[in-house]
Enzyme design. Structure first.
Site, PDB file in Angstrom:
ATOM      1  N   TYR A 118       0.871  -1.177   0.000  1.00 25.15           N
ATOM      2  CA  TYR A 118       0.000   0.000   0.000  1.00 25.15           C
ATOM      3  C   TYR A 118       0.901   1.218   0.000  1.00 25.15           C
ATOM      4  CZ  TYR A 118      -3.330   3.501   1.753  1.00 25.15           C
ATOM      5  OH  TYR A 118      -4.116   4.625   1.912  1.00 25.15           O
TER       6      TYR A 118
ATOM      7  N   LYS B 167       4.606   8.350   9.125  1.00 24.63           N
ATOM      8  CA  LYS B 167       4.114   7.975  10.465  1.00 24.63           C
ATOM      9  C   LYS B 167       5.111   8.180  11.618  1.00 24.63           C
ATOM     10  CE  LYS B 167       1.227   4.496   8.279  1.00 24.63           C
ATOM     11  NZ  LYS B 167      -0.162   4.266   8.624  1.00 24.63           N
TER      12      LYS B 167
ATOM     13  N   ASP C  55       9.469   3.219   0.007  1.00 25.29           N
ATOM     14  CA  ASP C  55       8.361   3.818   0.747  1.00 25.29           C
ATOM     15  C   ASP C  55       8.541   3.407   2.211  1.00 25.29           C
ATOM     16  OD1 ASP C  55       6.066   4.588   1.956  1.00 25.29           O
ATOM     17  OD2 ASP C  55       4.708   3.731   0.460  1.00 25.29           O
TER      18      ASP C  55
HETATM   19  N1  PLP Z   1       2.878   4.179   2.297  1.00 23.94           N
HETATM   20  C1  PLP Z   1       2.797   3.188   3.195  1.00 23.94           C
HETATM   21  C2  PLP Z   1       3.825   2.101   3.185  1.00 23.94           C
HETATM   22  C3  PLP Z   1       1.770   3.187   4.134  1.00 23.94           C
HETATM   23  O1  PLP Z   1       1.678   2.166   5.013  1.00 23.94           O
HETATM   24  C4  PLP Z   1       0.849   4.241   4.135  1.00 23.94           C
HETATM   25  C5  PLP Z   1      -0.242   4.269   5.127  1.00 23.94           C
HETATM   26  O2  PLP Z   1      -0.509   3.363   5.852  1.00 23.94           O
HETATM   27  C6  PLP Z   1       0.980   5.259   3.183  1.00 23.94           C
HETATM   28  C7  PLP Z   1       2.011   5.191   2.276  1.00 23.94           C
HETATM   29  C8  PLP Z   1       0.025   6.404   3.162  1.00 23.94           C
HETATM   30  O3  PLP Z   1       0.285   7.243   4.221  1.00 23.94           O
HETATM   31  P1  PLP Z   1      -0.850   8.256   4.756  1.00 23.94           P
HETATM   32  O4  PLP Z   1      -1.891   7.427   5.424  1.00 23.94           O
HETATM   33  O5  PLP Z   1      -0.096   9.162   5.693  1.00 23.94           O
HETATM   34  O6  PLP Z   1      -1.361   8.985   3.563  1.00 23.94           O
END
Ligand code: PLP
Length: 444
Positions: free
Chosen positions: A152, A282, A254
């Protein structure tokens, strides 16, 4: 679905019925929805402190949900809260002009994360990934992105594909097709994505050999944390680095989950692999919305000269910057990650023993403060392994048993347990005691 101890969660239930009248689905994010596991209703929260969360029924939990990751310092981390309050009271919140604390934060991020030579701030992981991809396309002049099934990367149109598709309806194991998260995503975007299974070095090599000239980026979590927790096979990230370099493909890590969690320098520091660009969110803000995109100076130069526009009214707002400055200071204290790993490993290995002693087939997969329990007898290395072998029914019983005993984590088998700096050895002992009871029930 009903809760076996429904009376224990009655106030949450009543509030949820009311919330559904005005808030679509009763919640403000998919991960809190009934269809994401919070069935028949999510818990409504009264508050959190350190490693603990209290719901509106007065139940107290040891919290391993941690807001899905941001609360790595525990709830209400005093220094971060104080820094934010002081910043608001002394300065304000939004100016649409730069300020010195942004430079201080940039310097800290560059010092902490191996691949960051220059950085830009934004507010969410979704934005950071969206910008990383745009930059990679602009830098390479190519359009396709390799993205792995089961990951994700936020909810933007370009990447909200093939998160958890039905494996029997989404192409073959070696050639998955791009499956949109739902209707409303422009069909044409599928052409810009190459979906691959993760952890398959030979296949990645083959696809880069064949299509490298049209691929802008390989976008990956360095640890797959959005299908439970799946570790990279030894050598996989190394091969990914080598092959992307060979084909002039931008490697994007990511690190929205792994960043500031596996180490101060994220998974890239933990594994010793340096991507070209990486994204953080996060762990960075101590619970406040802030995200970052950073990497090679020659790629970030496209932002520097305005070729690629990175905009945002709230980017680097005073609250976000104050929070991140204070959080990174806290995370940078010597010896902190060693302590975090000590507590986390005690929990992960303790759970392993609990299930083994009870004779429940379960695999504990993860690294340090992020992991998941797979109720599976087969090893899991990619999304389709998880989709085929991990039992959601057993996970539900495990989750509810723990919830009833005051231990909170996400009800989804494809989510994670997070450990914070606030969790103590005593919290782990109490968690393991609850787990022993639940494991015995699972066995019977
Ligand atoms: N990338 C990863 C690996 C994530 O786990 C998440 C959210 O859980 C995101 C991107 C998206 O982040 P946000 O919820 O701050 O938009």
């Amino acid at each position: 679905m009903i809760y076996r101890n429904a009376a224990r969660y009655q106030t949450s239930r009543t509030l949820f019925e009311q919330a559904r009248q005005t808030i679509s689905g009763g919640v403000n994010s998919t991960a809190r929805a009934t269809w994401s596991g919070w069935d028949p209703h999510p818990l409504f929260v009264e508050g959190g402190q350190g490693a603990y969360l209290t719901d509106v029924d007065g139940n107290e939990y040891i919290d391993y949900l941690l807001g899905l990751g941001p609360m790595i310092l525990g709830h209400r981390p005093a220094k971060v809260t104080k820094a934010v309050v002081e910043a608001i009271e002394s300065h304000g919140t939004v100016f649409a002009l730069p300020a010195v604390p942004e430079m201080e934060l940039a310097a800290k991020l560059i010092a902490a994360v191996p691949s960051i030579e220059q950085v830009r701030l934004c507010n969410t992981g979704t934005e950071a990934v969206l910008y990383a991809i745009r930059l990679a396309r602009a830098f390479t002049g190519r359009s396709k992105i390799i993205r792995f099934e089961g990951m994700y990367h936020g909810f933007s149109d370009g990447v909200y594909w093939s998160k958890h598709p039905d494996p029997e309806q989404s192409g073959t194991d070696r050639a998955p097709i791009a499956v949109p998260q739902g209707p409303g995503m422009p069909a044409g975007l599928a052409d810009s994505l190459i979906i691959l299974p993760w952890n398959d070095t030979a296949l990645l090599r083959e696809v880069l050999e064949r299509h490298g000239h049209e691929i802008a980026a390989v976008l990956t979590e360095p640890v797959m944390c959005n299908t439970g927790c799946i570790l990279p096979k030894p050598g996989y990230l190394e091969a990914m680095r080598e092959e992307t370099s060979r084909h002039g493909v931008v490697l994007i890590f990511d690190e929205v989950i792994t960043g500031f969690r596996l180490a101060l320098g994220g998974a890239q520091a933990h594994y010793g692999i340096t991507p070209d660009l990486s994204t953080f969110a996060k762990g960075l803000g101590g619970g406040f919305p802030v995200a970052a995109l950073g990497g090679r100076k020659d790629i970030m130069a496209l932002v520097a000269d305005g070729t690629v526009s990175m905009a945002g009214t709230y980017a680097a707002n005073v609250i976000a910057v104050a929070a991140a400055n204070a959080a990174v200071d806290e995370l940078s204290q010597p010896g902190r990650y060693e302590m975090l790993y000590e507590v986390s490993d005690k929990l992960r290995h303790g759970l392993e023993r609990v299930f083994a002693d009870a004779g429940v087939p379960a695999l504990l997969a993860g690294v340090g403060p992020v992991f998941q329990v797979w109720f599976s007898e087969t090893d899991i290395h990619d999304y389709r392994d998880a989709a085929r072998h991990a039992s959601h029914a057993i996970f539900r019983r495990w989750w509810e048993g723990m919830l009833d005993r005051g231990v909170l984590f996400h009800p989804g088998a494809f989510e994670n347990l997070f450990v914070s700096f606030a969790h103590s050895h005593d919290d782990v002992e109490r968690t393991l005691a609850a787990a022993r009871e639940v494991a015995t029930l699972l066995r019977s």
